[in-house]
Write a protein that holds these residues in place. Structure first.
Motif, PDB file in Angstrom:
ATOM      1  N   LEU A  24      -5.473   0.933  -3.313  1.00 33.71           N
ATOM      2  CA  LEU A  24      -4.659  -0.437  -2.967  1.00 33.71           C
ATOM      3  C   LEU A  24      -5.267  -1.205  -1.855  1.00 33.71           C
ATOM      4  N   PRO A  25      -5.303  -2.830  -2.005  1.00 32.52           N
ATOM      5  CA  PRO A  25      -5.672  -3.425  -1.075  1.00 32.52           C
ATOM      6  C   PRO A  25      -4.720  -3.438   0.260  1.00 32.52           C
ATOM      7  N   ASP A  26      -5.083  -3.824   1.385  1.00 37.65           N
ATOM      8  CA  ASP A  26      -4.160  -3.896   2.369  1.00 37.65           C
ATOM      9  C   ASP A  26      -3.603  -5.371   2.131  1.00 37.65           C
ATOM     10  N   VAL A  27      -2.327  -5.739   2.834  1.00 38.79           N
ATOM     11  CA  VAL A  27      -1.877  -7.399   2.627  1.00 38.79           C
ATOM     12  C   VAL A  27      -2.859  -7.986   3.303  1.00 38.79           C
ATOM     13  N   GLU A  28      -3.277  -7.862   4.179  1.00 35.44           N
ATOM     14  CA  GLU A  28      -4.336  -8.907   5.130  1.00 35.44           C
ATOM     15  C   GLU A  28      -5.175  -9.284   4.028  1.00 35.44           C
ATOM     16  N   GLU A  29      -5.661  -8.489   2.907  1.00 35.08           N
ATOM     17  CA  GLU A  29      -6.778  -8.835   2.036  1.00 35.08           C
ATOM     18  C   GLU A  29      -6.134  -9.927   0.935  1.00 35.08           C
ATOM     19  N   LEU A  30      -5.063 -10.325   0.870  1.00 35.43           N
ATOM     20  CA  LEU A  30      -4.280 -10.946  -0.208  1.00 35.43           C
ATOM     21  C   LEU A  30      -3.728 -12.072   0.377  1.00 35.43           C
ATOM     22  N   ILE A  31      -3.087 -12.031   1.718  1.00 31.13           N
ATOM     23  CA  ILE A  31      -1.987 -13.035   2.211  1.00 31.13           C
ATOM     24  C   ILE A  31      -2.566 -14.191   2.149  1.00 31.13           C
ATOM     25  N   SER A  32      -3.798 -14.707   2.598  1.00 38.17           N
ATOM     26  CA  SER A  32      -4.228 -15.937   2.646  1.00 38.17           C
ATOM     27  C   SER A  32      -4.289 -16.736   1.198  1.00 38.17           C
ATOM     28  N   PRO A  33      -4.878 -16.390   0.337  1.00 38.02           N
ATOM     29  CA  PRO A  33      -4.582 -17.037  -1.136  1.00 38.02           C
ATOM     30  C   PRO A  33      -3.274 -16.876  -1.674  1.00 38.02           C
ATOM     31  N   LEU A  34      -2.471 -16.133  -1.341  1.00 36.17           N
ATOM     32  CA  LEU A  34      -1.163 -16.288  -1.718  1.00 36.17           C
ATOM     33  C   LEU A  34      -0.249 -17.189  -1.014  1.00 36.17           C
ATOM     34  N   ALA A  35      -0.532 -17.168   0.273  1.00 41.74           N
ATOM     35  CA  ALA A  35       0.199 -18.043   1.071  1.00 41.74           C
ATOM     36  C   ALA A  35      -0.112 -19.625   0.943  1.00 41.74           C
ATOM     37  N   TYR A  36      -1.612 -19.699   0.763  1.00 40.75           N
ATOM     38  CA  TYR A  36      -2.095 -21.116   0.057  1.00 40.75           C
ATOM     39  C   TYR A  36      -1.183 -21.548  -1.022  1.00 40.75           C
TER      40      TYR A  36
END
Length: 232
Positions: free
Chosen positions: A212-224
């Motif tokens: 699984l990915p770390d949250v750091e790898e997904l947070i930018s597009p999800l927050a945007y």
């Protein structure tokens, strides 16, 4: 919603996209193939009322149930969860209709966002070739992105660094002490006008996304994506 499957075409995973076999076998497969703890929960039952047949949670709470057909039946649910396929089959043999619940904060956490924001973020992640784990789409129009455990402690700081206030975004983390419904669990939303449907894989568990990915790898597009939703 119809989200394109993007898993590896050569995967040997036998986890079904839809319910085609007993829930006991599916639950055992999650434990065996993914090493996820599984928990039998409540389920939907047909009941007769003044307006005809309807579906209600097996807990007996009626329209007051907070998660009809998809919540633990006991307060000590955390001790019931098992990572053993043998035990899972035994638990579901006692109640074949039980929903399949996956405790978070153990093998994974889940980032919980609105479906519209999740689809927008997913499209962007795929263009960026970001690492992605399994993703669940729920009947209440949410999407759950599986990430490494420990995301809850990181998300507020990560969101602030991106220029957002965590309270301004419809983005939450399901971590220790919480659960997610596993496909193909069928359940409803709270209230008398419950919306009933099945949890589905927007991105199926495969051999290629076992790590699984770390949250750091997904947070930018999800927050945007969540930020765009909040200003509409």
């Amino acid at each position: 919603m119809n989200v394109k499957e993007t898993g590896s075409p050569t995967t040997t995973s036998r986890i079904p996209r839809q319910r085609t076999e007993p829930l006991a076998d599916i639950a055992a497969r999650y434990a065996e193939e993914r090493h996820w703890d599984v928990l039998p929960g409540t389920w939907l039952e047909q009941v007769e009322g003044h307006g005809g047949a309807a579906e209600r949670c097996s807990c007996g709470s009626g329209a007051g149930c907070p998660a009809p057909g998809a919540h633990p039946a006991r307060k000590d649910w955390s001790t019931q969860a098992t990572g053993s396929a043998v035990v899972a089959r035994r638990l579901w043999s006692k109640q074949p209709k039980a929903s399949i619940l996956l405790p978070t904060g153990r093998s994974f956490d889940a980032l919980d966002v609105p479906e519209s924001a999740g689809c927008l973020a997913l499209a962007r992640m795929e263009r960026m070739e970001a690492p992605l784990g399994p993703i669940v789409s729920t009947p209440d129009r949410r999407m759950l992105f599986f990430v490494q455990p420990g995301a809850g402690a990181k998300v507020p700081g990560l969101v602030r660094k991106l220029g957002w206030s965590a309270s301004s975004l419809d983005l939450s983390v399901r971590g220790e002490g919480d659960l997610v419904p596993a496909p193909p669990t069928r359940y409803g939303t709270p209230g008398a006008a419950s919306r009933i449907g099945s949890a589905q894989w927007a991105r199926q568990p495969t051999a290629s996304n076992r790590w699984l990915p770390d949250v750091e790898e997904l947070i930018s597009p999800l927050a945007y994506a969540c930020g765009r939703e909040s200003v509409r």
